[in-house]
Design a protein around this motif. Sequence first.
Motif, PDB file in Angstrom:
ATOM      1  N   LEU A 135      67.435  50.541  82.898  1.00  0.00           N
ATOM      2  CA  LEU A 135      66.598  50.792  84.070  1.00  0.00           C
ATOM      3  C   LEU A 135      67.287  50.307  85.339  1.00  0.00           C
ATOM      4  O   LEU A 135      67.461  51.075  86.303  1.00  0.00           O
ATOM      5  CB  LEU A 135      65.248  50.098  83.899  1.00  0.00           C
ATOM      6  CG  LEU A 135      64.306  50.172  85.112  1.00  0.00           C
ATOM      7  CD1 LEU A 135      63.923  51.618  85.389  1.00  0.00           C
ATOM      8  CD2 LEU A 135      63.057  49.319  84.870  1.00  0.00           C
ATOM      9  N   VAL A 136      67.710  49.038  85.353  1.00  0.00           N
ATOM     10  CA  VAL A 136      68.281  48.446  86.567  1.00  0.00           C
ATOM     11  C   VAL A 136      69.658  49.015  86.871  1.00  0.00           C
ATOM     12  O   VAL A 136      69.919  49.523  87.971  1.00  0.00           O
ATOM     13  CB  VAL A 136      68.338  46.911  86.417  1.00  0.00           C
ATOM     14  CG1 VAL A 136      69.056  46.294  87.619  1.00  0.00           C
ATOM     15  CG2 VAL A 136      66.937  46.337  86.275  1.00  0.00           C
ATOM     16  N   ALA A 194      64.978  44.120  74.703  1.00  0.00           N
ATOM     17  CA  ALA A 194      64.603  43.886  76.097  1.00  0.00           C
ATOM     18  C   ALA A 194      65.785  44.105  77.029  1.00  0.00           C
ATOM     19  O   ALA A 194      65.654  44.715  78.094  1.00  0.00           O
ATOM     20  CB  ALA A 194      64.054  42.460  76.253  1.00  0.00           C
ATOM     21  N   PHE A 195      66.961  43.607  76.626  1.00  0.00           N
ATOM     22  CA  PHE A 195      68.164  43.801  77.437  1.00  0.00           C
ATOM     23  C   PHE A 195      68.493  45.291  77.590  1.00  0.00           C
ATOM     24  O   PHE A 195      68.838  45.752  78.682  1.00  0.00           O
ATOM     25  CB  PHE A 195      69.352  43.082  76.804  1.00  0.00           C
ATOM     26  CG  PHE A 195      69.482  41.640  77.223  1.00  0.00           C
ATOM     27  CD1 PHE A 195      69.524  41.287  78.561  1.00  0.00           C
ATOM     28  CD2 PHE A 195      69.563  40.630  76.277  1.00  0.00           C
ATOM     29  CE1 PHE A 195      69.637  39.970  78.953  1.00  0.00           C
ATOM     30  CE2 PHE A 195      69.675  39.306  76.647  1.00  0.00           C
ATOM     31  CZ  PHE A 195      69.710  38.969  77.987  1.00  0.00           C
ATOM     32  N   THR A 216      76.024  43.518  76.741  1.00  0.00           N
ATOM     33  CA  THR A 216      75.909  42.964  78.092  1.00  0.00           C
ATOM     34  C   THR A 216      77.271  42.847  78.769  1.00  0.00           C
ATOM     35  O   THR A 216      77.391  43.102  79.970  1.00  0.00           O
ATOM     36  CB  THR A 216      75.215  41.602  78.056  1.00  0.00           C
ATOM     37  OG1 THR A 216      75.889  40.742  77.129  1.00  0.00           O
ATOM     38  CG2 THR A 216      73.764  41.736  77.641  1.00  0.00           C
ATOM     39  N   VAL A 259      65.931  46.890  80.059  1.00  0.00           N
ATOM     40  CA  VAL A 259      66.101  46.436  81.440  1.00  0.00           C
ATOM     41  C   VAL A 259      67.435  46.896  82.005  1.00  0.00           C
ATOM     42  O   VAL A 259      67.522  47.349  83.152  1.00  0.00           O
ATOM     43  CB  VAL A 259      65.978  44.905  81.514  1.00  0.00           C
ATOM     44  CG1 VAL A 259      66.340  44.406  82.908  1.00  0.00           C
ATOM     45  CG2 VAL A 259      64.561  44.472  81.150  1.00  0.00           C
ATOM     46  N   TYR A 260      68.496  46.807  81.212  1.00  0.00           N
ATOM     47  CA  TYR A 260      69.818  47.189  81.709  1.00  0.00           C
ATOM     48  C   TYR A 260      69.881  48.662  82.069  1.00  0.00           C
ATOM     49  O   TYR A 260      70.420  49.042  83.110  1.00  0.00           O
ATOM     50  CB  TYR A 260      70.893  46.847  80.672  1.00  0.00           C
ATOM     51  CG  TYR A 260      71.501  45.479  80.847  1.00  0.00           C
ATOM     52  CD1 TYR A 260      70.693  44.348  80.936  1.00  0.00           C
ATOM     53  CD2 TYR A 260      72.878  45.311  80.932  1.00  0.00           C
ATOM     54  CE1 TYR A 260      71.238  43.094  81.091  1.00  0.00           C
ATOM     55  CE2 TYR A 260      73.443  44.056  81.092  1.00  0.00           C
ATOM     56  CZ  TYR A 260      72.617  42.951  81.172  1.00  0.00           C
ATOM     57  OH  TYR A 260      73.172  41.712  81.346  1.00  0.00           O
TER      58      TYR A 260
END
Length: 479
Positions: A420-421, A413-414, A18, A417-418
């Motif tokens: 994708l976004v 999950a991170f 992250t 999502v990361y």
Amino acid sequence: MHTSLSAFDLARLQFAFTVSFHIVFPALSIGLASFIAVLEACWLKTRQPFYKDLCLFWSKVFAVAFGMGVVSGVVMSYEFGTNWSGFSSFAGPVTGPLLMYEVMTAFFLEAGFLGIMLFGWNRVSPRAHFGATLMVAIGTLISTFWILASNSWMQTPQGFKVVDGHVVPVDWFKIIFNPSFPYRLAHMAIAAFIVAALVVAASGAWHLLKGRRDPAIKKMFSMALGLLLVLAPVQAFVGDAHGLNTREYQPTKIAAIEGIWDTEQGGTALNLFGIPDMHAETTRYAVSIPHLGSLILTHSWDGEIKGLKSFPADERPNSPLLFWSFRVMVCLGLLMILLGVTGWVLRRRGTLYESRGFQRFVLAMGPTGFITLLAGWVTTEAGRQPWVVYGVMRTAQAVSPLTAQQVGISLMAFVAVYFLVFGTGIYYLLKLLRKGPALPDSKPHSPHEPREPRVAHPALTTSQTARRPMSAADQLIDA
């Protein structure tokens, strides 16, 4: 033999993932904010239309980078509570106020003036708009100040005492201006400007290679290369000073970076190449230059550098990781110096905008600012291990009492999502950069005649204002 990862290992991996996404966006926005402020100052002074075109274009890129930086930063703040509650409980009395100061000073300043900077061209006077742009740029630098103060305290802690298992601040001046803070602040701020300069230069090179020769493209290409010519060598000197400071306060990090195991008497060699082996306690296939390590790390011919064997095995960082991350950073830094000097030579010869080979070199160097930034971060943070607060609290003591399954699910999950976004966001940024600044109007304008700015988005009129920062961009995403 299969070895499963523990909750501790997964928590470290998640934070590394992250923060790697997060660090690139603020670095870009810090550099671009100051660049936009300089462009707007030039427009106010000269009224040359291409300066305003550049302001409008790079403000779009800044808006997207700023938005993604904010989102990724919020996630990290939650991780301190979910995955690293031991650290939050122990060091919160110091790191909490420092991060609060960052929000109260920098973030509020940026958020308060960002709307005027992005959407105020038709609504406030030119000088008032420039003031807002300047406040945003200053806000990004204040944010850098507080974040680096917190991180530097974790590297070289002072000004505190430990009472009942918690850090208690004693001297805030010593906490903020800890021994490594000035070097880290300068190193990071310059790195942010270099990151932005490389992106701007690469964008200019792309459009020059595509045949554009209008003043906006030439100007941003020239300005970025000029900044690299100055800052890349300065960064090398700052990095050298930072290294001397690190040798004094974190000697194990220096030994791991250089792959030095034994303390050499009468001068230390520099390992240019090698493969450090943590189990055999040696650097295999080492290619060394005698005394060069002492010259660089102590500025003396026979300076002594402590080897890793001088420290307990459980206090040694991962030498292979540091050895190569540091060399990636240094090698790319040398290429940046070469880039700046080559640009200066071509400028002197009058062929800066026509040398296609050099423009391809600049384009290839565009992403290297981010790579160097990440390599430097890995060197700094992995070199602090096994401590989260150097010499005070071990990283293993900072982790929350979670199961590997819990951390593993959140990590997956991170990742999903990361990608994708932020994958979409990066694709959108590349689309903006590919489009470039607006083409000049066919009708000539007087140098002293201000032009009406182009509307940022087709759906916005003079009576409408976007309610989200990323709405400042007008490039649609298409396949």
